[in-house]
Design an enzyme around this catalytic site. Structure first.
Site, PDB file in Angstrom:
ATOM      1  N   LEU A 104     -46.148 -29.915 -92.741  1.00 35.00           N
ATOM      2  CA  LEU A 104     -46.492 -29.831 -91.318  1.00 35.00           C
ATOM      3  C   LEU A 104     -47.921 -30.285 -91.039  1.00 35.00           C
ATOM      4  O   LEU A 104     -48.834 -29.993 -91.806  1.00 35.00           O
ATOM      5  CB  LEU A 104     -46.312 -28.385 -90.845  1.00 35.00           C
ATOM      6  CG  LEU A 104     -44.910 -27.799 -91.079  1.00 35.00           C
ATOM      7  CD1 LEU A 104     -44.869 -26.331 -90.650  1.00 35.00           C
ATOM      8  CD2 LEU A 104     -43.851 -28.598 -90.339  1.00 35.00           C
TER       9      LEU A 104
ATOM     10  N   GLY B 256     -49.287 -32.433 -85.337  1.00 33.97           N
ATOM     11  CA  GLY B 256     -48.218 -32.830 -84.413  1.00 33.97           C
ATOM     12  C   GLY B 256     -47.150 -31.738 -84.341  1.00 33.97           C
ATOM     13  O   GLY B 256     -46.725 -31.329 -83.258  1.00 33.97           O
ATOM     14  N   HIS B 257     -46.735 -31.253 -85.519  1.00 31.37           N
ATOM     15  CA  HIS B 257     -45.737 -30.164 -85.543  1.00 31.37           C
ATOM     16  C   HIS B 257     -46.299 -28.909 -84.873  1.00 31.37           C
ATOM     17  O   HIS B 257     -45.600 -28.217 -84.132  1.00 31.37           O
ATOM     18  CB  HIS B 257     -45.365 -29.798 -86.981  1.00 31.37           C
ATOM     19  CG  HIS B 257     -44.717 -30.896 -87.759  1.00 31.37           C
ATOM     20  ND1 HIS B 257     -45.331 -31.528 -88.814  1.00 31.37           N
ATOM     21  CD2 HIS B 257     -43.495 -31.479 -87.622  1.00 31.37           C
ATOM     22  CE1 HIS B 257     -44.513 -32.450 -89.311  1.00 31.37           C
ATOM     23  NE2 HIS B 257     -43.397 -32.440 -88.614  1.00 31.37           N
TER      24      HIS B 257
END
Ligand code: PAF
Length: 286
Positions: free
Chosen positions: A36, A39-40
């Site tokens: 991750l 963005g996640h």
């Protein structure tokens, strides 16, 4: 900070979903393949704003990788991912084994006919069949009120919006803007494959897209000229083009000319060494 609950089986998830629904709480789901990045986390934080509880899935989905693609080398960091989920307020993470997601005898697939064609659908045969199948399974299992995906995978977002509508899965599908490194490179788990020189040259993708976006804003409507600007940037950094296309932003039908008031999207895929990168931006004719 206590970490999120980890679920390994659909039965565990179903029991949790039932208890949340009984409390009348809204669920936000962020499906991921892990490793991750910010963005996640932006999807998870937005999920927390839009629902009472946010959950994620981390599953490197074999069904969406081609035989010559990077399934076995796809980056993984379970411990780091769970810490990142906790920092973004995620209360539970579904991490099934491939044999749980696809038990012996599994033989169902979801095919989204039109919007899966072209672009990555053409260059990565079977990719969106795998994406659509796993996302349909996740939406059916969690029954989320909201499910969030990044615009970085723009065609994927359109495929998921379509399957959610067609299968009446009832989630609100939210697409969130691409999160970029300070120099403009779109964040991606696959950026970790890039060596220092490739990382520097990878900027050719976003530079080309932003140059085309600026030209369109100044009134350039000719798609061939906009595409040429991007190709020049790719050539300047010795990136090997997989595609550069300008499409209608919803249907992803190819355009030859931009029209005022018709949202368009320019999408690029290119190899930097052996790493395949994708990126896209909106185009508005000024
Ligand atoms: O974008 C991804 O990470 C994956 O394609 C998704 C949506 C989690 C399906 O495996």
């Amino acid at each position: 900070m206590s970490g999120p609950t980890v679920w390994k089986t659909p039965a565990e998830v179903r029991a949790w979903v039932r208890s949340v629904q009984q409390r009348g709480q809204r669920i936000a789901l962020v499906p991921t393949m892990g490793f991750l990045h910010d963005g996640h986390l932006s999807l998870m934080r937005e999920g927390a704003r839009r629902a009472d509880v946010v959950v994620a899935s981390i599953f490197v989905n074999p069904m969406q990788f081609g035989p010559k693609e990077d399934l076995s080398s796809y980056p993984r960091d379970t411990e780091g991912d769970l810490a990142r989920c906790a920092s973004a307020g995620v209360v539970g993470v579904y991490m099934p084994e491939p044999s749980t997601m696809y038990p012996p005898g599994f033989q169902t697939a979801v095919l989204v006919e039109q919007v899966s064609q072209g672009l990555d659908g053409e260059k990565r045969p079977g990719h969106f069949r795998g994406v659509a199948t796993v996302v349909a399974k996740l939406l059916a299992l969690f029954r989320p009120d909201v499910a969030l995906f990044g615009e970085k995978d723009y065609q994927q977002l359109q495929v998921i919006a379509r399957l959610n509508a067609d299968l009446e899965l009832g989630a609100q599908i939210v697409g969130m803007p691409t999160i970029r490194e300070p120099d403009g490179l779109a964040m991606s788990s696959r950026n970790s494959y890039l060596g220092p020189d490739e990382r520097r040259r990878a900027l050719g993708l976003s530079r080309g897209l932003f140059a085309a976006q600026a030209l369109a804003a100044k009134g350039e409507a000719d798609v061939a000229r906009l595409v040429a600007v991007i190709r020049a940037e790719l050539a300047a950094v010795q990136a090997r083009e997989d595609y550069v296309e300008i499409c209608d932003a919803r249907s992803l039908v190819k355009l030859t000319q931009l029209e005022k008031g018709s949202p368009a999207r320019v999408l690029v895929a290119a190899f930097m060494g052996t790493t395949r990168l994708i990126d896209n931006v909106a185009l508005t004719l000024g």
